[in-house]
Enzyme design. Structure first.
Site, short mmCIF file in Angstrom:
data_model
loop_
_atom_site.label_atom_id
_atom_site.label_comp_id
_atom_site.label_asym_id
_atom_site.label_seq_id
_atom_site.Cartn_x
_atom_site.Cartn_y
_atom_site.Cartn_z
N TYR A 1 8.15 4.50 1.44
CA TYR A 1 8.27 4.97 0.07
C TYR A 1 9.52 5.82 -0.14
CZ TYR A 1 3.35 3.54 -0.42
OH TYR A 1 2.17 2.84 -0.46
N LYS B 1 2.13 1.58 14.36
CA LYS B 1 2.22 0.16 14.69
C LYS B 1 3.46 -0.01 15.58
CE LYS B 1 0.81 -4.18 14.09
NZ LYS B 1 -0.52 -4.74 14.36
N ASP C 1 -3.92 -1.50 12.26
CA ASP C 1 -4.90 -2.54 11.92
C ASP C 1 -6.24 -2.27 12.61
OD1 ASP C 1 -3.37 -2.99 14.18
OD2 ASP C 1 -3.21 -5.15 13.91
N ASP D 1 -1.51 5.99 2.87
CA ASP D 1 -1.93 5.67 1.50
C ASP D 1 -3.09 4.68 1.55
OD1 ASP D 1 -1.97 5.48 -1.23
OD2 ASP D 1 -0.12 4.32 -1.40
N ASP E 1 -7.35 5.45 1.00
CA ASP E 1 -8.14 4.76 -0.03
C ASP E 1 -9.32 4.02 0.61
OD1 ASP E 1 -6.32 5.58 -2.01
OD2 ASP E 1 -6.58 3.71 -3.10
MG MG Z 1 -2.98 5.65 -3.55
#
Ligand code: MG
Ligand code: NAI
Length: 331
Positions: free
Chosen positions: A119, A166, A199, A223, A227
């Protein structure tokens, strides 16, 4: 006296932040509240989604309780996301997202790096638009400070840290994050430290969420995993978050957005905002009050009415006794 800036923002932000304020006021602590504007409504009125006077008010504050803002789906000239602006202005590098479900033994905390990674905004088009490229920026400094914050949190909790990456595929970026993380974790010999590929972490969060305490990871992975954790434990109505930097102010906000589909109806679930206020109390070292608010909020079902649910929580706050939390800062 702690100074709290309330930024309700758009949509249900303007419904759940006043609810959280009522809960904080019911505790009769030395808190002072100031309201400030931000968001899409503010942008349409004043041409700025995060005006200078709002930033000035925030600068002098201890903490900010932020509701939600509505963002346009396409680029609008001059509009910038207020929460991103606050994170940048106050260098709020750590995004903390707890998830709890006492009935299922879930009490975990996702600590997400908030300033870099995928990001970083370094995207471009090549080949006349036929190829899109995003650059993922990982720095040792940002990795070290986020992992240190996670280790400190884990020390105040069940002392388990899961470093999520990862590095088997992203050898340079995740490799640097992993090395920095393992290095910092060595300063906390009392912690049980493990590493896990992202993962695998997603699968195990679904299969055995109770095994996790604190997870620390880079921006995009954090992120998504936070969630996922919110989805495991009651969804957006119960998901709070904190944005912390090295100093003050810190920003506390429900994970949900402005919910335009239900805004103005008085039906929004106020509990995520109230749990965000509990994180704020923790951060102000009011951990007994924070634990009290958290326990009662998690035990109170949403009645379907913002005001009704808030009334029930406030009534219970007054009638149930406040037990000092033995473990200190809850999250
Ligand atoms: Mg979010
Ligand atoms: P959303 O979180 O606003 O809503 C998703 C769904 O969950 C909707 O059906 C909504 O009614 C429901 N919901 C959310 N919070 C609820 C609550 N407290 N009680 C009951 N139901 C609730 O996400 P969506 O629809 O993707 O985005 C709507 C707007 O919010 C967009 O403009 C988006 O940019 C913005 N947004 C802002 C955030 C922020 O300010 N930090 C975070 C996420 C979205």
């Amino acid at each position: 006296m702690a100074r709290i800036v309330l930024i309700p923002g758009d949509g249900i932000g303007a419904e759940v932040i006043p609810a959280a304020r009522r809960v904080l006021e019911a505790l009769t602590l030395p808190l002072e509240f100031v309201e400030a504007e931000a968001g899409w409504g503010c942008f349409t009125r004043r041409g700025d989604a995060l005006p200078g006077d709002t930033l000035e008010t925030c600068r002098g504050a201890d903490a900010i309780l932020f509701g939600a803002t509505q963002s346009p789906m396409t680029k609008v000239e001059g509009y910038r996301s207020p929460i991103l602006g606050l994170r940048r202005t106050f260098d709020l590098f750590a995004n903390l997202r707890p998830a709890f479900d006492t009935a299922r033994g879930i009490d975990l905390l996702v600590v997400r790096e908030n300033t870099e990674g995928l990001y970083s905004g370094r995207e471009r088009l090549e080949d006349d638009g036929a190829t899109a490229i995003a650059e993922r920026v990982i720095t040792r400094r940002a990795s070290q400070r986020i992992v240190r914050a996670a280790c400190e949190r884990a020390m105040a909790r069940r002392k388990r840290l899961t470093i999520v990456h990862k590095a088997n595929v992203l050898k340079e970026t995740c490799g640097l994050f992993r090395a920095a993380a393992l290095d910092v974790a060595r300063d906390f010999p009392a912690l049980h430290v493990e590493e896990m590929l992202v993962d695998t972490a997603a699968m195990r969060l679904v299969q055995e969420p109770g095994r996790f305490d604190v997870l620390v990871t880079t921006n995009l992975f954090g992120d998504i995993l936070s969630d996922l954790a919110a989805g495991l434990t009651g969804g957006l109505g119960l998901a709070p978050s904190a944005n912390l930097g090295a100093g003050r102010p810190a920003v506390f906000e429900p994970v949900h957005g402005s919910a335009p589909d239900i805004a103005g109806q008085g039906v929004a679930d106020p509990r995520a905002a109230i749990l965000s206020a509990a994180l704020l109390l923790d951060w102000l070292d009011r951990s007994a009050e924070a634990a009290h608010v958290r326990r009662i909020t998690l035990d109170t079902p949403h009645t379907g009415s913002t005001q009704g649910t808030t009334d029930q929580i406030i009534t219970r706050l007054a009638t149930l006794t406040l037990n000092p939390s033995p473990s200190g800062r809850g999250t």
